[in-house]
Write a protein that holds these residues in place. Sequence first.
Motif, PDB file in Angstrom:
ATOM      1  N   ILE A   1       5.994   8.296   9.535  1.00 42.08           N
ATOM      2  CA  ILE A   1       5.225   9.595   8.687  1.00 42.08           C
ATOM      3  C   ILE A   1       4.983  10.747   9.745  1.00 42.08           C
ATOM      4  O   ILE A   1       4.819  10.702  10.836  1.00 42.08           O
ATOM      5  CB  ILE A   1       4.005   9.287   8.386  1.00 42.08           C
ATOM      6  CG1 ILE A   1       3.892   8.083   7.345  1.00 42.08           C
ATOM      7  CG2 ILE A   1       2.994  10.320   7.739  1.00 42.08           C
ATOM      8  CD1 ILE A   1       2.640   7.396   6.831  1.00 42.08           C
ATOM      9  N   TYR A   2       5.361  11.911   9.205  1.00 43.35           N
ATOM     10  CA  TYR A   2       5.352  13.171   9.985  1.00 43.35           C
ATOM     11  C   TYR A   2       4.447  14.018   9.135  1.00 43.35           C
ATOM     12  O   TYR A   2       4.505  14.058   7.800  1.00 43.35           O
ATOM     13  CB  TYR A   2       6.471  13.807  10.439  1.00 43.35           C
ATOM     14  CG  TYR A   2       7.328  12.902  11.265  1.00 43.35           C
ATOM     15  CD1 TYR A   2       7.448  13.329  12.741  1.00 43.35           C
ATOM     16  CD2 TYR A   2       7.910  11.902  11.043  1.00 43.35           C
ATOM     17  CE1 TYR A   2       7.992  12.263  13.439  1.00 43.35           C
ATOM     18  CE2 TYR A   2       8.836  10.979  11.965  1.00 43.35           C
ATOM     19  CZ  TYR A   2       8.680  11.305  13.385  1.00 43.35           C
ATOM     20  OH  TYR A   2       9.515  10.622  14.085  1.00 43.35           O
ATOM     21  N   PHE A   3       4.102  15.211   9.778  1.00 41.90           N
ATOM     22  CA  PHE A   3       3.075  16.333   8.915  1.00 41.90           C
ATOM     23  C   PHE A   3       3.825  17.490   9.259  1.00 41.90           C
ATOM     24  O   PHE A   3       4.088  17.965  10.392  1.00 41.90           O
ATOM     25  CB  PHE A   3       1.797  16.228   9.250  1.00 41.90           C
ATOM     26  CG  PHE A   3       1.173  14.845   9.156  1.00 41.90           C
ATOM     27  CD1 PHE A   3       0.552  14.592   7.649  1.00 41.90           C
ATOM     28  CD2 PHE A   3       1.135  13.779   9.999  1.00 41.90           C
ATOM     29  CE1 PHE A   3      -0.057  13.290   7.496  1.00 41.90           C
ATOM     30  CE2 PHE A   3       0.433  12.668   9.598  1.00 41.90           C
ATOM     31  CZ  PHE A   3      -0.096  12.411   8.519  1.00 41.90           C
ATOM     32  N   ALA A   4       4.136  18.474   8.276  1.00 38.94           N
ATOM     33  CA  ALA A   4       4.289  19.832   8.759  1.00 38.94           C
ATOM     34  C   ALA A   4       2.972  20.504   8.348  1.00 38.94           C
ATOM     35  O   ALA A   4       2.586  20.188   7.460  1.00 38.94           O
ATOM     36  CB  ALA A   4       5.332  20.291   7.347  1.00 38.94           C
ATOM     37  N   ARG A   5       2.946  21.450   9.435  1.00 36.23           N
ATOM     38  CA  ARG A   5       1.675  22.017   9.250  1.00 36.23           C
ATOM     39  C   ARG A   5       2.062  23.644   9.440  1.00 36.23           C
ATOM     40  O   ARG A   5       2.738  24.117  10.332  1.00 36.23           O
ATOM     41  CB  ARG A   5       0.759  21.624  10.496  1.00 36.23           C
ATOM     42  CG  ARG A   5      -0.548  22.433  10.670  1.00 36.23           C
ATOM     43  CD  ARG A   5      -1.498  21.770  11.474  1.00 36.23           C
ATOM     44  NE  ARG A   5      -1.105  22.562  12.928  1.00 36.23           N
ATOM     45  CZ  ARG A   5      -1.969  22.099  13.905  1.00 36.23           C
ATOM     46  NH1 ARG A   5      -3.078  21.327  13.774  1.00 36.23           N
ATOM     47  NH2 ARG A   5      -1.508  22.889  15.194  1.00 36.23           N
TER      48      ARG A   5
ATOM     49  N   SER B   1       2.882  30.215  11.627  1.00 35.70           N
ATOM     50  CA  SER B   1       3.622  29.081  12.737  1.00 35.70           C
ATOM     51  C   SER B   1       3.697  27.975  11.645  1.00 35.70           C
ATOM     52  O   SER B   1       2.912  27.503  10.887  1.00 35.70           O
ATOM     53  CB  SER B   1       2.709  28.774  13.731  1.00 35.70           C
ATOM     54  OG  SER B   1       3.328  27.676  14.596  1.00 35.70           O
ATOM     55  N   LEU B   2       5.084  27.428  11.797  1.00 37.98           N
ATOM     56  CA  LEU B   2       5.179  26.116  11.074  1.00 37.98           C
ATOM     57  C   LEU B   2       5.880  25.103  12.105  1.00 37.98           C
ATOM     58  O   LEU B   2       6.779  25.221  12.817  1.00 37.98           O
ATOM     59  CB  LEU B   2       6.621  26.253   9.946  1.00 37.98           C
ATOM     60  CG  LEU B   2       6.932  25.230   9.024  1.00 37.98           C
ATOM     61  CD1 LEU B   2       5.687  24.732   8.229  1.00 37.98           C
ATOM     62  CD2 LEU B   2       7.957  25.550   8.337  1.00 37.98           C
ATOM     63  N   GLU B   3       5.024  24.056  12.095  1.00 33.75           N
ATOM     64  CA  GLU B   3       5.237  23.064  12.962  1.00 33.75           C
ATOM     65  C   GLU B   3       5.377  21.664  12.486  1.00 33.75           C
ATOM     66  O   GLU B   3       4.651  21.298  11.384  1.00 33.75           O
ATOM     67  CB  GLU B   3       4.327  23.018  14.150  1.00 33.75           C
ATOM     68  CG  GLU B   3       4.111  24.362  14.684  1.00 33.75           C
ATOM     69  CD  GLU B   3       2.898  24.318  15.719  1.00 33.75           C
ATOM     70  OE1 GLU B   3       2.935  24.791  16.886  1.00 33.75           O
ATOM     71  OE2 GLU B   3       1.685  24.475  15.332  1.00 33.75           O
TER      72      GLU B   3
END
Length: 464
Positions: A444-448, A407-409
Amino acid sequence: MIQTHFAIILSGISSFLFAQDFSYHLDPVARLTFSSVVYSVGDTAGGSDCWGYVDRKGNDYAIMGILDGTAIVRVNDLKVIATVPGPMERDPYFHRDMMTYGDYLYICHEMTGTNEGIQIIDLSTLPDSIRYVDTINRSDAGGQSANTSHNLFVDESTGMLYTVRKYANGVRLLSLKDPEKPQDVGIIETPDAHDVFSRNDTVFVAEGWNGSFSIWDAKEMKSSPSLLARVGIPSGGYVHTVWTTADGNYLMTAEETSRRTMKIWDITNFDDIEMVGEYLGSSNLAHNIHIKHNLAFVSHYSSGAIVVDISDPANPVEVANFDTYTASDESTYLGAWGIYPFSPNGYVYVSNAEGHLDILRFREESLSIHMSSETFPERISLGNNFPNPFNGETSISVSISSEREVSLEVFNALGIRVATVFNGSLPAGDYSFRWQSGGMPSGIYFARLSSSSIVQSVKMLHLK
């Protein structure tokens, strides 16, 4: 804890047995002490709320309300970069609250005097300096004086600023379409208001001495939001804090009253809101709550900072703590006032009534046990996005060595999921996924990337 990019090597998957558990820790990093006023034994004023920020070079900053304004502290060398002068009159406990929106910091106060109102600070000039933009102290859309406010909240997903009205009889709504010139768009009227929280313009209000919380729809009619629900808390105290889980299914409340529990509410149906769990720390007096993933970070006055696992809302469990006030564990308004857990580098900031700023680091340890009869490398890797910073679209690289569910969120700085880029099975190979930010605000965002017990994150900077 959100981690920067790394590759993980796992043992093989043939005859594979797996048991997973985690332990959590709040490790002390440093303490800074600012001036305080001692009125009597057990009655001190020095610090109020706190927040955090990360500049474009990746430096962390702790932001804290102090007696004469708001201090901005660079974490890596503990340097106070600036103190934003603020009002100091008519409130002996110097209440200040603050949040960021992209590179802008918004500060409100209950005091009058120098720079009274909502202060706007441009943080994009860090690490060397800040830029004071403006102070808003005009009347709100309802004509009420607005030179003071107890609490504010920025809904990053919609670019809205919500502030508690001067006389605590509702909430003021301002658009941040131009972050340097917020525009009044409406008000919410409530019998009392202490704190406000918004998730995609669904607004939650802690209604103080009214002993209730209310939920409002501000998606369409921002000039006059509609009431969705109001819940009276049985034997409720002073309803102080509201904060939802990232999926919006649960709401957590705290009552700033001795021996009143923090409560977890199922809000999946606004017509049938139900309390499903509750918890209270050893001092029996909770203050502020921030939820990150399935963990509630709580400033719990003399108990200090505590972390509560709410993955099972019916059975919340304290999993970590750090006592910032060791003199006693009494049910008093001393010790941890505010808490900020959203640093991408794992820092947690705790502001204390005595004027202390505690910088902690949140650490998560896997207690997993891996056993296999075969061993061969299995790799999963999340690469840095490109371009970074980006405007509108960026590519995120993923590499896996064998077929697996992944899963890429994408999450914003508050830990709220804003996009699911991919969720499904992938064969072995290297992949590049495109994420289009659409109307998302700068910040700022984070790809998890997650798969089984593996979670990796990278930081992305969106600039419009």
